[in-house]
Design a protein around this motif. Sequence first.
Motif, PDB file in Angstrom:
ATOM      1  N   ASP A  96       0.827  -1.190   0.000  1.00 48.33           N
ATOM      2  CA  ASP A  96       0.000   0.000   0.000  1.00 48.33           C
ATOM      3  C   ASP A  96       0.870   1.253   0.000  1.00 48.33           C
ATOM      4  O   ASP A  96       1.486   1.589   0.997  1.00 48.33           O
ATOM      5  CB  ASP A  96      -0.890  -0.041   1.238  1.00 48.33           C
ATOM      6  CG  ASP A  96      -1.820   1.157   1.277  1.00 48.33           C
ATOM      7  OD1 ASP A  96      -1.775   1.976   0.344  1.00 48.33           O
ATOM      8  OD2 ASP A  96      -2.582   1.244   2.246  1.00 48.33           O
ATOM      9  N   GLU A 117      -0.006   4.125   0.069  1.00 48.06           N
ATOM     10  CA  GLU A 117      -0.584   5.182   0.883  1.00 48.06           C
ATOM     11  C   GLU A 117      -0.163   5.048   2.354  1.00 48.06           C
ATOM     12  O   GLU A 117      -0.168   6.011   3.099  1.00 48.06           O
ATOM     13  CB  GLU A 117      -2.107   5.092   0.775  1.00 48.06           C
ATOM     14  CG  GLU A 117      -2.843   6.308   1.246  1.00 48.06           C
ATOM     15  CD  GLU A 117      -2.596   7.471   0.316  1.00 48.06           C
ATOM     16  OE1 GLU A 117      -2.655   8.600   0.803  1.00 48.06           O
ATOM     17  OE2 GLU A 117      -2.343   7.252  -0.888  1.00 48.06           O
ATOM     18  N   TYR A 121     -11.487   7.493  -1.111  1.00 48.30           N
ATOM     19  CA  TYR A 121     -10.999   6.271  -1.752  1.00 48.30           C
ATOM     20  C   TYR A 121     -11.688   6.189  -3.099  1.00 48.30           C
ATOM     21  O   TYR A 121     -12.913   6.296  -3.180  1.00 48.30           O
ATOM     22  CB  TYR A 121     -11.354   5.039  -0.917  1.00 48.30           C
ATOM     23  CG  TYR A 121     -10.446   3.845  -1.172  1.00 48.30           C
ATOM     24  CD1 TYR A 121      -9.374   3.582  -0.335  1.00 48.30           C
ATOM     25  CD2 TYR A 121     -10.679   2.984  -2.246  1.00 48.30           C
ATOM     26  CE1 TYR A 121      -8.532   2.492  -0.562  1.00 48.30           C
ATOM     27  CE2 TYR A 121      -9.843   1.899  -2.489  1.00 48.30           C
ATOM     28  CZ  TYR A 121      -8.778   1.658  -1.634  1.00 48.30           C
ATOM     29  OH  TYR A 121      -7.950   0.583  -1.865  1.00 48.30           O
ATOM     30  N   LYS A 157      -6.818   7.781  -1.891  1.00 47.41           N
ATOM     31  CA  LYS A 157      -6.144   6.643  -2.515  1.00 47.41           C
ATOM     32  C   LYS A 157      -6.866   6.291  -3.806  1.00 47.41           C
ATOM     33  O   LYS A 157      -8.094   6.301  -3.864  1.00 47.41           O
ATOM     34  CB  LYS A 157      -6.111   5.435  -1.582  1.00 47.41           C
ATOM     35  CG  LYS A 157      -5.422   4.258  -2.269  1.00 47.41           C
ATOM     36  CD  LYS A 157      -4.891   3.210  -1.318  1.00 47.41           C
ATOM     37  CE  LYS A 157      -4.162   2.141  -2.140  1.00 47.41           C
ATOM     38  NZ  LYS A 157      -3.637   1.062  -1.328  1.00 47.41           N
ATOM     39  N   ASP A 159      -2.483   4.613  -7.500  1.00 52.28           N
ATOM     40  CA  ASP A 159      -1.490   4.038  -6.615  1.00 52.28           C
ATOM     41  C   ASP A 159      -1.253   2.587  -6.980  1.00 52.28           C
ATOM     42  O   ASP A 159      -0.162   2.069  -6.805  1.00 52.28           O
ATOM     43  CB  ASP A 159      -1.978   4.146  -5.165  1.00 52.28           C
ATOM     44  CG  ASP A 159      -2.081   5.586  -4.744  1.00 52.28           C
ATOM     45  OD1 ASP A 159      -1.052   6.267  -4.716  1.00 52.28           O
ATOM     46  OD2 ASP A 159      -3.199   6.057  -4.483  1.00 52.28           O
TER      47      ASP A 159
END
Lengths: 457, 1245
Positions: A370, A372, B265, B293, B309
């Motif tokens: 991840d 993030e 998100y 994200k 991402d």
Amino acid sequence: MRIMAQMAMVMNLDKCIGCHTCSVTCKQAWTNRTGMEYVWFNNVETRPGLGYPRTYEDQDTWQGGWELNKKGRLTLKAGGRWKKLATIFSNPKLPSLDDYYEPWTYDYANLTNAPAQDVFPVARPMSLISGKPMNIRWSANWDDNLGGSQEVAIKDPMLKGIEDKVKFEFEQTFMFYLPRICEHCLNPSCAASCPSGAIYKREEDGIVLVDQDRCRGWRMCVSGCPYKKVYFNHKTGKAEKCTFCYPRIEVGIPTVCAETCVGRLRYIGLMLYDADKVLDAASVEDDQALYEAQCDVFLDPNDPAVAREAELAGIPLDWIEAAKKSPVRRLIQDYKVALPLHPEYRTMPMVWYIPPLSPVVDVVKETGHDAESKDNLFAAIETLRIPVEYLANLFTAGDVATVSNVLKKLAAMRSFMRDINLGEDPDEEIARAVGMDGESMYEMFRLLAIAKYDERY
Amino acid sequence: MNDPATRTHEVGLDGPLSDALVGTRRFFTQATVSDDKRMLLREGGRTGDAFYRDRWSHDKVVRSTHGVNCTGSCSWKVYVKDGIITWEAQQTDYPTAGADRPDYEPRGCPRGAAFSWYTYSPTRVRYPYVRGVLLEMYREARARLGDPVDAWREITSDPEKARRYKSARGKGGLVRATWDEAAELVAAAYVSTIKEWGPDRVAGFSPIPAMSMVSHASGSRFTELIGGAMLSFYDWYADLPVASPQIWGDQTDVPESGDWWDAAYLMMWGSNVPVTRTPDAHWMTEARYRGQKVIAIAPDYADNVKFADEWLAIAPGTDAAMAMAMGHVVLKEFFADKQVDFFNGYCRQYTDLPFLIELEAHSEEPGDESVSGGTVTYRPGKFLTAADLGGDLAKSESAEFRTVVLDSRTGELVCPNGSLADRFGPEGAGKWNLDLGDVVPALSVLDTRDDTVLVDFPRFDESLPTIASRGVPVRRVGDRLVTTVLDLMFAHYGVARADLPGSYATGYDDVSAPYTPAWQETITAVPAEAVARIAREFAQNAVDTGGRSMIIVGAGANHWFHSDTIYRAMFMLTTITGCQGRNGGGWAHYVGQEKARPVTGWSHIAMALDWVRPPRQGIQTAYWYVHTDQYRYDHYQADEVAGPTGTGRFTGMSTIDTLAKSARMGWMPSFPSLNRNPLEICAEAEAAGESVPDYVVSRLKSGDLRFAVEDPDAPENFPRVLAMWRANLLGSSAKGEEYFLKHLLGTDNAVSATETPEHLRPRDVVWRDEAPEGKLDLLLTLDFRMTSSTILSDVVLPAATWYEKHDINTTDMHPFIHSFNPAINPPWQTKTDWDTFQVIAEKFSALGAKHLGVRKDLVVAPLLHDTAEAMANPHGIVRDWKAGECEPIPGKTMPKLVVVERDYGAIYDKMVSLGPLLDKLGTTTKGVTYDVKREIERLGHLNGVMRGGVKSGRPSIKTSVQAAQAIMSLSGTTNGHLAVQGFKTLEARTGHVMHDLAAEHEGKEINFADIQAAPVPVITSPEWSGSETGGRRYSPFTINVERLKPWHTLTGRQHFYLDHDWMLEMGEALPIYRPPLDMKKLFGERGLGTIDELGVTVRYLTPHNKWSIHSEYQDNLFMLSLARGGQAIWMSDKDAAKVGIKDNDWIEAVNRNGVVAARAIVSHRMPEGTVYMHHAQDRLIDVPRTETNGRRGGIHNSLTRILVKPSHLIGGYAQLAFAFNYLGPTGNQRDEVTVIRRRTEKVEY
């Protein structure tokens, strides 16, 4: 100290969607005319890719820009002025039409006028150079989105030395876009190449222009510019180039390319610099030191001494104010997230770029992690799809650390802001880890994300 | 580092000679040479640069936009110099979104920026054109017969003459005609067709009103006034997400792009935002900086992947498998393993999850018993309703539509407010709401079960559909076994709970059990761990943010045959996590969705509802499936796509049989409707002294009269006239393009498919041995540029461009309404669409008065959504009067039969004035009726009133500005009075205050002059489901969630479960994974991956093009110069290598439907096994003749064909009821395959 003002641009590649609106609006406004069919003052390249004209960055071939000679003096890579004069009638380092592309149109009228026949009519491509039917083999943006990658992108001059990092395989795919205009350099090699003295830098704002009356069409500027952003108008026989839209800038509106950028990634602003330091800076030995050297040339308008000096130099007060508020200055000097394109050309370019983030690479095959997550914040930078080495070849003459630092700042900003987004207290530690404080990180976020019209320009 | 003291080399230019040379410039020029001699500086007196100043100068800047089929809705500055349009740039004057979020400026894209090229380009249509061979025959016949209508009749009824001009279609030979002559010919064709065949043999096609509402309304209003059918487009484009009406009872309602900023998100799933939402993409790139994200799910390294991402490189068409696995994870971790109050509360109040479903014992055939281990298995059946409960509840109003929950507080069965039963009747007034009072609906009966039974669930993940039997807790209600929708979901998703028996998944790594993460990996090729983690993050983010998790979806997921199941599987994720009806959360569907914000004004003017109701509105997919005879090439029957838990309802039926059934039961519209001229039917009924409905019902029962769709190849059932404006059917949306060319137009084509073998042919529909070719008598196109449609048209009329007219434009991507304005007058002989149809109407009226007069017309109209007609079929039980299952009762078991009057001499007068039905009936949108007398009076003052004939005293809409003004005056989004009035009307039904949402703007009336000045934000109105009150960003269903207004569904809630007979038959009662269609099995195409002498067989996808908006701009020189200059197909380097294809080689793509001759673009960003031919590249630009047949290569849709999914034809039941562009079969095209090979480098044109 000799204070001068320079109009400059920063493009945030992390926001560029590769739409080419800038190219079209620029072409419509400026180069949509005979003699300039193949000319795009503004173009957008898919990277990795060859760019326009093809392989323009391969200075071993094109010999654009400056280099240091044996004595350490700055010299045009294509040879000094004497050599220029000697080869004035047969300039060997000139891209051919093939390297740009052969512009064409179509026999559109056939669609309406075709007589009754046995097949549906069609509009065939016709060369705008020869007027004859042609086979289209290259265009202004042939390798868009990695088209023909195995034959084209693979020859990208910027892959030199990092071949092992870049695989042209589906799982490893990466790409990003690089919009380009004239760099309006502090140390323009096009101007230095001109035997006619037709290329000049505007005293008040540093915009580099070709005097259409003085240009004699020698095309030494075309060779001399390492970015290949001076073009030859084959109808008028004169050189033309991006004017930084000075008729607009002069009345306080941004360039066409900037205002029409739907990605909202272009910033325009004023930079103050010490003209006396340019030659020094352009002459530092180490290519990778050129970025910092150029930063050292810039002056801080918030420094009262600089402001006073600028006033004495005749720079109007509103210009000094503009330099203080300049978003470009903040991105270059304060946050240090914008980098020059090919500092190693030693032209001291003034269109700078924020390098792009990209997805982490291993999700396709593996479990991925991840990006993030705060724990992964910096590890993730190393696993981004775009190899940092590739970006370094574009923006720092190969210095990976500087590019990494910028990417880390962007990643840290996202992480910092996520807490705020979720209604939690931001973690000042995140900002400090990349050499910033929370307040400046938040301000940088506003400039990059909220980016209101009057804050971008 | 740059300290001179430490420098090891001298600083300076290359040498003293250079210094001298540069230095001398000081003397020869007036410029300054810098002290270090590097630089020439100059100030003032720059005459050498005056050129650029001149170039920049201009005379005026005019606001306009592009009415192309795109949702950008960008306001542009059009620059004019010396009366010539020079270029355009984006406006930057949108009202701000507020200090702490990005603004809307600048909106635009490279396509729009290149538009002005068309104005003076050589592809511009400057004059009216008619095919020479037709014009010659017409002139001769007209001169001889003295009447245009007689002339048209003679030419079209003479087989040899008709063949001559029809077979010449597309093949050059267009000649100029005068406007007078061309318009007369067109009018004659209309009048003759109405006279001989009937008005419902006429059709009009123009898509996406929002992009230019007045232009759309032009031909639409004309078509409806004369009784023609307007064809739908949203379903035809396969852009309509059928899942939306299925789940929400809503066509589509999505967040504006500014609301992406609110999401924390974001999954971009099959939607390439930078390409297809260019002006909006910045919101996504910027929201990342806010810590959002971003996940990209795409088969290729698409443009948007760069911003993500993580990239999940999913196998094409398997999206539902991934979504189901994500659903499995969410159910397990957030509903089974623990309880999340936020989710449970939302699901109880806003979804059908607590509603009770009756289980039906499955009558097992011998031998089955061993399979189910000796126990009886059950299958999910119908929603339990009040009618099933007996007592007072059973006697309540519309009890069969009153759904039931179990109150976990008391254990009682309760019918909460807000079901369909409360929506229309007097008893429901004030009760149609989502107010649960003290009731706490039980989401599960696991802990209070009376028993546990095995329930059969279909699965389609294996080569043949199979069944999974899983234990479900049940309660007994009388002799019925019931369970909740959520309990069924757990079992269906394979999420084990307690000790329930059956084939539940053993864990996420259980490869064999649908729908685990490991199971999906075998299908999607995406790692199980990544899918599980992202599902977890998505749901946790929803918990952390109160529902700010969003999925952007688009054509990549929506254009499949089974797109509705794909979408339902995805929206399970956004709904069960409480994200729908939130800013920053929920579904965000972006393909072909549009939002004519002043929808009420547009629809009433465009459909001529001010003069005559109901309008004729067709479902275009079915229209062309039938009329281009694609049904004759089916090689499978309808039961092929049914589920394993069905009862054989489709056995023996072909797809067109399901369509015929749908038409005669009143589910879907069908045109032509009956196999005789409706004008004649009315006359016959009158002559027979019967009412028209009685006459028709009795003749239908006797078989004297039939639905036209039951014998589509009979000449009386052909479509005869098609008008297109703002459209390029044959260069763009014509799925099965080559079948159009063959059967509709009768010209050259590349169809090589074989006809349906005898044993698979239709059961109820007549099969004629000879397939007709050239059914259509007149193809009329209005355009400003040459397209595949104009070259094939019989008549081409020159249209004004978007920079040459007044119009209005809106989108759902931003909250503004803004204007088109003419930068120049229409040049040459061009006219605006609004004016063109007036010219045609004038000619028509003169000929119509003579040949037709005042006639009665019978409109055969389907059962409509948002009306009580949606309660025609309780429990969604199918009853076909033709099969003797019920009596044919118009408006109940068959379509409504409505007689209307048409004064064919007064069509022009009605075109240009607002009719009196508005005063009498008001306007109606989505079940809310508005009194607009005040608005009519105001429009009379604003626009002036007309004089003479039927238009006397009526407000004028003769000019496009007047029409625009009328549209805006008649909608709550642009007229605050109506917004407040509408909410008050709604309040009476819901019993909850709503009008405050619009009160801030009650006095605001947005006029055309306002939107000429700047884009203006619209007003919150009951026409839409979200609120923009107080400058809030738009997100759908916020009114439902915040004001407890029910969705327009059976339960009034968001539906996971659909209990219609046909949904059960399809195995699609719940979200499910269905793989792409197997074209080898269905049509005998080569299997994917086959390599042989004909090339490599690959999946053939047609995503949207970076260089065009559909077919517009793909012929634009700027776009062509920035791309490859002609038709191209993207393929992976791996596939290319298999058959020796190199980048830019000429290739040929061939399948049974047609042939494409294009260039290859070879790239490693493409996945192996899949090629992309970007959508809508016309056959006009650098397309050679094919090697296959020597004819011009095709368009992207030459390789596709129409495949109708029977479940899309359901109607007459709750949210599964027809509304125009709301519900209908999709023109999906993603499941196709093609063979690709290299061809010779030298090509012939």
